[in-house]
Design an enzyme around this catalytic site. Sequence first.
Site, short mmCIF file in Angstrom:
data_model
loop_
_atom_site.label_atom_id
_atom_site.label_comp_id
_atom_site.label_asym_id
_atom_site.label_seq_id
_atom_site.Cartn_x
_atom_site.Cartn_y
_atom_site.Cartn_z
N HIS A 128 -3.84 -9.61 4.33
CA HIS A 128 -5.31 -9.63 4.43
C HIS A 128 -5.74 -10.46 5.64
CE1 HIS A 128 -5.92 -8.79 -0.16
NE2 HIS A 128 -5.75 -7.70 0.54
N HIS A 171 -2.47 2.38 -6.04
CA HIS A 171 -2.88 1.13 -5.39
C HIS A 171 -3.03 0.00 -6.40
CE1 HIS A 171 -4.20 -0.79 -1.69
NE2 HIS A 171 -5.19 -1.36 -2.36
N TYR A 193 -9.15 -11.55 -6.38
CA TYR A 193 -8.20 -11.55 -7.49
C TYR A 193 -8.41 -12.72 -8.44
CZ TYR A 193 -5.89 -7.88 -4.86
OH TYR A 193 -5.64 -6.71 -4.21
N ARG A 204 0.87 -1.18 0.00
CA ARG A 204 0.00 0.00 0.00
C ARG A 204 0.90 1.23 0.00
NH1 ARG A 204 -1.90 -3.53 4.07
NH2 ARG A 204 -3.98 -4.40 3.63
N LYS A 207 -1.74 -1.84 7.70
CA LYS A 207 -3.17 -1.66 7.94
C LYS A 207 -3.61 -2.60 9.06
CE LYS A 207 -7.57 -1.33 5.52
NZ LYS A 207 -8.28 -1.47 4.23
N ARG A 227 -0.37 -2.70 -6.34
CA ARG A 227 -0.60 -3.77 -5.37
C ARG A 227 -1.56 -4.82 -5.95
NH1 ARG A 227 -0.91 -5.06 0.26
NH2 ARG A 227 -3.00 -5.61 0.98
#
Length: 357
Positions: A334, A308, A343, A219, A244, A311
């Site tokens: 994640h 972004h 994805y 990120r 994050k 990524r």
Amino acid sequence: MENTQPLFDQKYFTPEAATHNGKNIIWIRFSKDYTLVKILKSATKAHWSNTQKSWYVTDNSANRELFGLDKKIVGKEVLLKIHPNNLAAFQTYQNQLLLKGFSQNTLRVYSLEFAQLLYILRSFPVHKLTREKLKSYFLYCHQELKLSENQIHSRMNAVKFYFEKVLHQDKIFFDIPRPKKPQLLPKALNTTEIVKLLKVTENPKHKLILQLCYGMGLRVSEIVNIKIEHIDSKTMKVLIAQGKGKKDRYVNLPHSILADLRFYYKAYLPKIFLFEGQFGGKFAIRSAQSVFKIAMNKAGIKKSVGIHSLRHSYATHLLELGTDISLIQKLLGHNDIRTTLNYTHVADRTVASVKLP
């Protein structure tokens, strides 16, 4: 909130937030020493005040971080719009957010979203709102303000925090419906576009930012927070500290980038952060976003995407190469495998390879 080591040691430099000639500034007090003046001017855009006989810099997030001052959650202009009847509630709300240890971005977003409700209420005390009045407010956000589904979700989360975590009214949101969020697929660049993007970026610093964003799937907030001490070229690992959700994780440093990384380090000699701004401190997120936008224009890539997307491209291309989805989840940081599974809808390996009847 993330605790970062100030670049200027407070044993020598004493910062003080204030106003000067109608502007928000930070006074920088230190003993009369030419060496300290040289250090200050080399890393910041400092000004001298003849009247106050002191140096000062603009009061912004970057300078607050440089001198170890707490960052402001919202500016004075937000507070001035809130009626005095609700100022105490707003302060209590912010204190509760701080105690929860949310990120700086979450603190700001929640505060601004909650403030929007207080603007509408004017002198009506926010703690007296009923479930029906809250429903009417969110209907107003939808019908009159024309907010998107994501914006309404954000505002509802902020207001919900006040009633549930500050007032402890756990059931007030029980039957307030939320709009259904659109299911958007991640937007990625293909490998040819990635190559073009890097070829047109001549500045070594800017090129390395793009290389690492793509090569490690980071990120933009993570790329600007990388410190030199986080990079281990022997194990080819990079620590992503407090990403994050305030989670640490390790990512692989691509061997193909190592030579460019060493060249950049020798040329720019960063002190603390791998990427530092013109006046010291970490490189600004907006500057990194601008680097990507300029490269996209130079490369003639017309896709409407931001930094972004690098990524997203990293994850998509790993999946196309046959990487296990659980490993991709770990590398991206994640929490939920379902986020990573998005994805599979854009990877060529799973879509383009299907034989049509």
